[in-house]
Write a protein that holds these residues in place. Structure first.
Motif, PDB file in Angstrom:
ATOM      1  N   THR A   1      -2.230  14.889   2.945  1.00  0.00           N
ATOM      2  CA  THR A   1      -1.110  14.795   2.007  1.00  0.00           C
ATOM      3  C   THR A   1      -0.574  16.170   1.659  1.00  0.00           C
ATOM      4  O   THR A   1       0.641  16.414   1.692  1.00  0.00           O
TER       5      THR A   1
ATOM      6  N   VAL B   1       3.496   5.435   7.330  1.00  0.00           N
ATOM      7  CA  VAL B   1       2.812   5.771   6.083  1.00  0.00           C
ATOM      8  C   VAL B   1       2.940   4.625   5.082  1.00  0.00           C
ATOM      9  O   VAL B   1       1.980   4.287   4.381  1.00  0.00           O
TER      10      VAL B   1
ATOM     11  N   TRP C   1       0.503   2.068   6.067  1.00  0.00           N
ATOM     12  CA  TRP C   1      -0.845   2.476   5.660  1.00  0.00           C
ATOM     13  C   TRP C   1      -1.048   2.234   4.169  1.00  0.00           C
ATOM     14  O   TRP C   1      -2.130   1.841   3.726  1.00  0.00           O
TER      15      TRP C   1
ATOM     16  N   ASN D   1      -1.396   7.801   0.762  1.00  0.00           N
ATOM     17  CA  ASN D   1      -0.208   7.294   1.440  1.00  0.00           C
ATOM     18  C   ASN D   1       0.966   7.090   0.492  1.00  0.00           C
ATOM     19  O   ASN D   1       2.117   7.214   0.908  1.00  0.00           O
TER      20      ASN D   1
END
Length: 88
Positions: A17, A48, A51, A67
């Motif tokens: 991240t 993303v 996810w 995410n």
């Protein structure tokens, strides 16, 4: 005590991240997105988000938090890229 796999997941989530922060800062400051691939960021942002949905389904907080933040960061770059294309 937190399980080892949760610790590893949390550290991995933080690393992946935080890796997006410099790109967002540079894109925001310079507004130069000529080196950013629209298809790549579109596909990546969708991935993303998926996810994130997966993390919500399995209730895994490192997956959810990482995410959610990454989707926000990638979304900012994607929106800046779309805005730069629209101005051309």
């Amino acid at each position: 005590m937190i399980a080892l796999n949760t610790c590893i997941g949390a550290i991995a989530a933080i690393c992946t991240t935080v890796a997006f922060v410099p790109q967002v800062i540079k894109s925001w400051r310079t507004r130069d997105l000529s080196g950013i691939s629209l298809p790549m960021y579109t596909i990546f942002t969708i991935g993303v988000i998926l996810w994130l949905v997966y993390g919500l389904l399995i209730r895994d907080w490192p997956v959810i938090i990482a995410n959610a933040i990454t989707a926000l960061l990638a979304g900012v770059v994607l929106l800046l890229k779309l805005k730069s294309i629209a101005q051309c």
